[in-house]
Scaffold this motif. Sequence first.
Motif, short mmCIF file in Angstrom:
data_model
loop_
_atom_site.label_atom_id
_atom_site.label_comp_id
_atom_site.label_asym_id
_atom_site.label_seq_id
_atom_site.Cartn_x
_atom_site.Cartn_y
_atom_site.Cartn_z
N ARG A 5 0.88 -1.21 -0.11
CA ARG A 5 0.00 -0.13 0.08
C ARG A 5 0.99 1.35 -0.10
O ARG A 5 0.47 2.40 -0.54
CB ARG A 5 -1.00 -0.05 1.16
N HIS A 74 -10.23 -0.28 -0.70
CA HIS A 74 -10.10 0.81 -1.74
C HIS A 74 -9.88 2.15 -0.83
O HIS A 74 -9.13 2.91 -1.31
CB HIS A 74 -11.20 1.06 -2.44
N SER A 75 -10.82 2.18 0.19
CA SER A 75 -10.57 3.64 1.14
C SER A 75 -11.22 3.38 2.54
O SER A 75 -12.07 2.30 2.46
CB SER A 75 -11.43 4.68 0.23
N LYS A 76 -10.99 3.93 3.42
CA LYS A 76 -11.17 3.64 4.64
C LYS A 76 -12.56 3.93 4.86
O LYS A 76 -13.27 3.21 5.42
CB LYS A 76 -10.28 4.80 5.92
N GLN A 78 -16.48 4.06 2.73
CA GLN A 78 -17.13 3.53 1.63
C GLN A 78 -18.72 3.70 2.13
O GLN A 78 -18.98 3.36 3.05
CB GLN A 78 -16.82 2.39 1.31
N TYR A 93 -16.76 4.53 -3.56
CA TYR A 93 -15.40 4.68 -2.83
C TYR A 93 -14.66 5.55 -3.47
O TYR A 93 -14.73 6.18 -4.59
CB TYR A 93 -14.79 3.18 -2.71
N TRP A 94 -13.71 5.71 -2.63
CA TRP A 94 -12.32 6.84 -3.12
C TRP A 94 -10.95 6.12 -2.94
O TRP A 94 -10.50 6.26 -1.85
CB TRP A 94 -12.68 7.79 -2.05
N PRO A 95 -10.53 5.39 -4.18
CA PRO A 95 -9.52 4.60 -3.96
C PRO A 95 -8.41 5.34 -3.58
O PRO A 95 -7.76 6.22 -4.32
CB PRO A 95 -9.33 4.20 -5.58
N GLU A 96 -7.63 4.95 -2.52
CA GLU A 96 -6.19 5.77 -1.96
C GLU A 96 -5.31 5.59 -3.04
O GLU A 96 -4.49 6.13 -3.24
CB GLU A 96 -6.37 5.28 -0.82
N GLY A 100 -7.18 8.98 -4.11
CA GLY A 100 -8.48 9.36 -3.58
C GLY A 100 -9.53 9.95 -4.63
O GLY A 100 -10.54 10.23 -4.15
N SER A 102 -12.67 9.32 -7.12
CA SER A 102 -13.99 9.09 -6.92
C SER A 102 -14.44 8.00 -7.90
O SER A 102 -14.31 8.01 -8.84
CB SER A 102 -15.10 10.07 -6.86
#
Length: 152
Positions: A5, A74-76, A78, A93-96, A100, A102
Amino acid sequence: MENPRASFKGHTVETPWTRTQLIYFSSYATWNNATAPFNFLVPGIEINQFESWNENGEILDRLEVIYPDGFATHSKRQIFYFNQDGLLKRHDYWPEVLGGSSATQIIEEYQEFEGIKTGTKRNIYVLNDEDNSYNKDFVLVSINIKEVKFEK
């Protein structure tokens, strides 16, 4: 790679990935897509109910899910949308790993496999955070599931 990550730090949508990064992303994304909403039972997950959402005339219940630190997803934060039958219809979700940006996954064409219903058509689109809409003319990822087997 001990912490895959961390290798995405500073990435945007345009940043090329290494093979290891692609494997990491594909693995956690597939696992999360296959296990939600069952993965909501993992210790440390926080769930909050939001106001219902009207999606093209269908009223959907919304749950905000906050995953614990270290959970590969994907993101903390969702948001999951369920229809009146309890089926997952949409997932925001907002893929880190993409800085981030959308995204929303639309889940359709439910079939039953060994007594469990799952959406067999999943398309991912860019999410417009301002009005919670998405453009169906531009598919980022398309997933078609042909068969599901459960092991005990």
